[in-house]
Write a protein that holds these residues in place. Structure first.
Motif, PDB file in Angstrom:
ATOM      1  N   ASP A  12      29.080 -20.084  24.755  1.00 14.24           N
ATOM      2  CA  ASP A  12      29.625 -19.069  25.662  1.00 14.24           C
ATOM      3  C   ASP A  12      28.557 -18.210  26.333  1.00 14.24           C
ATOM      4  O   ASP A  12      28.646 -17.938  27.517  1.00 14.24           O
ATOM      5  N   ALA A  13      27.554 -17.782  25.629  1.00 16.44           N
ATOM      6  CA  ALA A  13      26.521 -16.934  26.230  1.00 16.44           C
ATOM      7  C   ALA A  13      25.129 -17.545  26.075  1.00 16.44           C
ATOM      8  O   ALA A  13      24.134 -16.834  26.113  1.00 16.44           O
ATOM      9  N   CYS A  14      25.055 -18.854  25.900  1.00 16.92           N
ATOM     10  CA  CYS A  14      23.777 -19.512  25.654  1.00 16.92           C
ATOM     11  C   CYS A  14      22.990 -19.678  26.962  1.00 16.92           C
ATOM     12  O   CYS A  14      23.448 -20.374  27.871  1.00 16.92           O
ATOM     13  N   PRO A  15      21.788 -19.098  27.044  1.00 21.32           N
ATOM     14  CA  PRO A  15      21.003 -19.185  28.280  1.00 21.32           C
ATOM     15  C   PRO A  15      20.146 -20.447  28.388  1.00 21.32           C
ATOM     16  O   PRO A  15      19.453 -20.631  29.383  1.00 21.32           O
ATOM     17  N   VAL A  16      20.166 -21.324  27.386  1.00 21.21           N
ATOM     18  CA  VAL A  16      19.268 -22.489  27.388  1.00 21.21           C
ATOM     19  C   VAL A  16      20.026 -23.817  27.340  1.00 21.21           C
ATOM     20  O   VAL A  16      19.502 -24.815  26.857  1.00 21.21           O
ATOM     21  N   LYS A  17      21.219 -23.840  27.888  1.00 24.97           N
ATOM     22  CA  LYS A  17      22.011 -25.076  27.854  1.00 24.97           C
ATOM     23  C   LYS A  17      21.309 -26.218  28.591  1.00 24.97           C
ATOM     24  O   LYS A  17      21.275 -27.341  28.090  1.00 24.97           O
ATOM     25  N   ASP A  18      20.744 -25.953  29.756  1.00 28.55           N
ATOM     26  CA  ASP A  18      20.057 -27.016  30.501  1.00 28.55           C
ATOM     27  C   ASP A  18      18.895 -27.592  29.699  1.00 28.55           C
ATOM     28  O   ASP A  18      18.668 -28.798  29.686  1.00 28.55           O
ATOM     29  N   GLU A  19      18.160 -26.747  29.014  1.00 29.54           N
ATOM     30  CA  GLU A  19      17.048 -27.197  28.183  1.00 29.54           C
ATOM     31  C   GLU A  19      17.561 -28.047  27.015  1.00 29.54           C
ATOM     32  O   GLU A  19      16.965 -29.058  26.659  1.00 29.54           O
ATOM     33  N   ILE A  20      18.677 -27.642  26.438  1.00 26.75           N
ATOM     34  CA  ILE A  20      19.273 -28.390  25.322  1.00 26.75           C
ATOM     35  C   ILE A  20      19.692 -29.783  25.786  1.00 26.75           C
ATOM     36  O   ILE A  20      19.446 -30.770  25.088  1.00 26.75           O
ATOM     37  N   TYR A  21      20.304 -29.866  26.974  1.00 26.80           N
ATOM     38  CA  TYR A  21      20.712 -31.168  27.499  1.00 26.80           C
ATOM     39  C   TYR A  21      19.500 -32.086  27.651  1.00 26.80           C
ATOM     40  O   TYR A  21      19.557 -33.266  27.290  1.00 26.80           O
ATOM     41  N   ARG A  22      18.410 -31.557  28.205  1.00 29.38           N
ATOM     42  CA  ARG A  22      17.213 -32.377  28.418  1.00 29.38           C
ATOM     43  C   ARG A  22      16.603 -32.842  27.109  1.00 29.38           C
ATOM     44  O   ARG A  22      16.256 -34.016  26.946  1.00 29.38           O
ATOM     45  N   VAL A  23      16.449 -31.945  26.152  1.00 34.83           N
ATOM     46  CA  VAL A  23      15.842 -32.310  24.868  1.00 34.83           C
ATOM     47  C   VAL A  23      16.749 -33.271  24.111  1.00 34.83           C
ATOM     48  O   VAL A  23      16.290 -34.261  23.540  1.00 34.83           O
ATOM     49  N   GLY A  24      18.048 -33.004  24.121  1.00 32.57           N
ATOM     50  CA  GLY A  24      18.996 -33.905  23.456  1.00 32.57           C
ATOM     51  C   GLY A  24      18.920 -35.311  24.029  1.00 32.57           C
ATOM     52  O   GLY A  24      18.906 -36.299  23.285  1.00 32.57           O
ATOM     53  N   ALA A  25      18.834 -35.423  25.348  1.00 26.51           N
ATOM     54  CA  ALA A  25      18.733 -36.744  25.988  1.00 26.51           C
ATOM     55  C   ALA A  25      17.420 -37.423  25.629  1.00 26.51           C
ATOM     56  O   ALA A  25      17.389 -38.623  25.348  1.00 26.51           O
ATOM     57  N   ARG A  26      16.325 -36.671  25.619  1.00 23.54           N
ATOM     58  CA  ARG A  26      15.013 -37.246  25.299  1.00 23.54           C
ATOM     59  C   ARG A  26      14.990 -37.841  23.892  1.00 23.54           C
ATOM     60  O   ARG A  26      14.419 -38.894  23.659  1.00 23.54           O
ATOM     61  N   TYR A  27      15.639 -37.162  22.947  1.00 24.38           N
ATOM     62  CA  TYR A  27      15.661 -37.642  21.561  1.00 24.38           C
ATOM     63  C   TYR A  27      16.887 -38.509  21.244  1.00 24.38           C
ATOM     64  O   TYR A  27      17.020 -39.001  20.129  1.00 24.38           O
ATOM     65  N   GLY A  28      17.795 -38.650  22.197  1.00 19.03           N
ATOM     66  CA  GLY A  28      19.003 -39.439  21.958  1.00 19.03           C
ATOM     67  C   GLY A  28      19.955 -38.781  20.973  1.00 19.03           C
ATOM     68  O   GLY A  28      20.618 -39.465  20.195  1.00 19.03           O
ATOM     69  N   LEU A  29      20.045 -37.453  21.005  1.00 21.13           N
ATOM     70  CA  LEU A  29      20.879 -36.714  20.056  1.00 21.13           C
ATOM     71  C   LEU A  29      22.238 -36.365  20.655  1.00 21.13           C
ATOM     72  O   LEU A  29      22.335 -35.982  21.817  1.00 21.13           O
ATOM     73  N   LYS A  30      23.255 -36.472  19.832  1.00 24.49           N
ATOM     74  CA  LYS A  30      24.588 -36.012  20.219  1.00 24.49           C
ATOM     75  C   LYS A  30      24.520 -34.496  20.355  1.00 24.49           C
ATOM     76  O   LYS A  30      24.011 -33.807  19.474  1.00 24.49           O
ATOM     77  N   THR A  31      25.016 -33.987  21.476  1.00 25.57           N
ATOM     78  CA  THR A  31      25.022 -32.553  21.742  1.00 25.57           C
ATOM     79  C   THR A  31      26.467 -32.111  21.904  1.00 25.57           C
ATOM     80  O   THR A  31      27.194 -32.654  22.728  1.00 25.57           O
ATOM     81  N   VAL A  32      26.882 -31.130  21.110  1.00 31.16           N
ATOM     82  CA  VAL A  32      28.257 -30.644  21.138  1.00 31.16           C
ATOM     83  C   VAL A  32      28.245 -29.211  21.658  1.00 31.16           C
ATOM     84  O   VAL A  32      27.663 -28.316  21.040  1.00 31.16           O
ATOM     85  N   ILE A  33      28.874 -29.016  22.814  1.00 32.83           N
ATOM     86  CA  ILE A  33      28.947 -27.714  23.464  1.00 32.83           C
ATOM     87  C   ILE A  33      30.288 -27.090  23.098  1.00 32.83           C
ATOM     88  O   ILE A  33      31.345 -27.622  23.450  1.00 32.83           O
ATOM     89  N   VAL A  34      30.248 -25.982  22.363  1.00 29.64           N
ATOM     90  CA  VAL A  34      31.476 -25.348  21.868  1.00 29.64           C
ATOM     91  C   VAL A  34      31.654 -24.010  22.581  1.00 29.64           C
ATOM     92  O   VAL A  34      30.749 -23.172  22.567  1.00 29.64           O
ATOM     93  N   ALA A  35      32.805 -23.841  23.229  1.00 31.88           N
ATOM     94  CA  ALA A  35      33.053 -22.610  23.990  1.00 31.88           C
ATOM     95  C   ALA A  35      34.539 -22.276  23.980  1.00 31.88           C
ATOM     96  O   ALA A  35      35.381 -23.121  23.681  1.00 31.88           O
TER      97      ALA A  35
END
Length: 175
Positions: A12-35
């Motif tokens: 909901d108030a996370c300022p680094v979502k774009d960074e999380i998407y990039r790092v998650g994709a680079r490492y092939g990690l499942k990313t769960v966005i909860v809001a």
């Protein structure tokens, strides 16, 4: 079978979502966005959106119920961090500060102190502005944490379980 690392984001108030998407994709990690409300996310099989009902701490409750010891939770919410640590999850704040068993007491005490000071009017400001240095610290800390969890998982896989313990005969052992 080992558990796979996921990134669980208190979004909901996370300022680094774009960074999380990039790092998650680079490492092939499942990313769960909860809001608490629908938010736009990149189209990727690795990214999942979870929209929880409105209400205080509903997103936190969902994350705390789902977290495992192989997950990384990204949140600024200290009570949520405490709950996730109790389930052995790793916790990272958007400013790059890791909250772990050694730091959670001090972080919780500081939160309570600042809340008390704001309630009495002694302090009227909240968090400092979020800048490039915070993003950089976050990216570095997230990379470090992912590598550490992967090494830990690899080590756990390579060690024999208690049922596979190797027994070597020593002189004097009775068969």
């Amino acid at each position: 079978m080992t558990a796979t690392t996921r990134l669980l984001v208190d979004a909901d108030a996370c300022p680094v979502k774009d960074e999380i998407y990039r790092v998650g994709a680079r490492y092939g990690l499942k990313t769960v966005i909860v809001a608490n409300s629908w938010m736009n996310i990149p189209q990727s099989p690795l990214i999942e959106r979870v929209v929880v009902p409105e209400g205080p701490d509903v997103a936190d409750d969902w994350i705390a119920e789902q977290v495992t010891a192989s997950d990384i939770v990204i949140t600024s919410d200290i009570p949520l961090a405490v709950r996730c640590l109790a389930k052995k999850g790793a916790v990272l704040r958007p400013n790059g500060e890791e909250i772990d068993e050694r730091s959670v007491g001090m972080v919780s005490a500081m939160r309570d102190l600042m809340q008390g000071l704001r309630e009495t009017g002694t302090v009227t400001t909240y968090n400092p502005s979020f800048g490039k240095a915070d993003r950089s610290r976050f990216l570095s800390a997230l990379d470090t944490l992912i590598v550490r969890l992967r090494r830990k998982a690899a080590l756990a896989q390579s060690l024999p379980s208690s049922s596979e313990t190797i027994h070597r005969a020593f002189p004097g052992d009775v068969p």
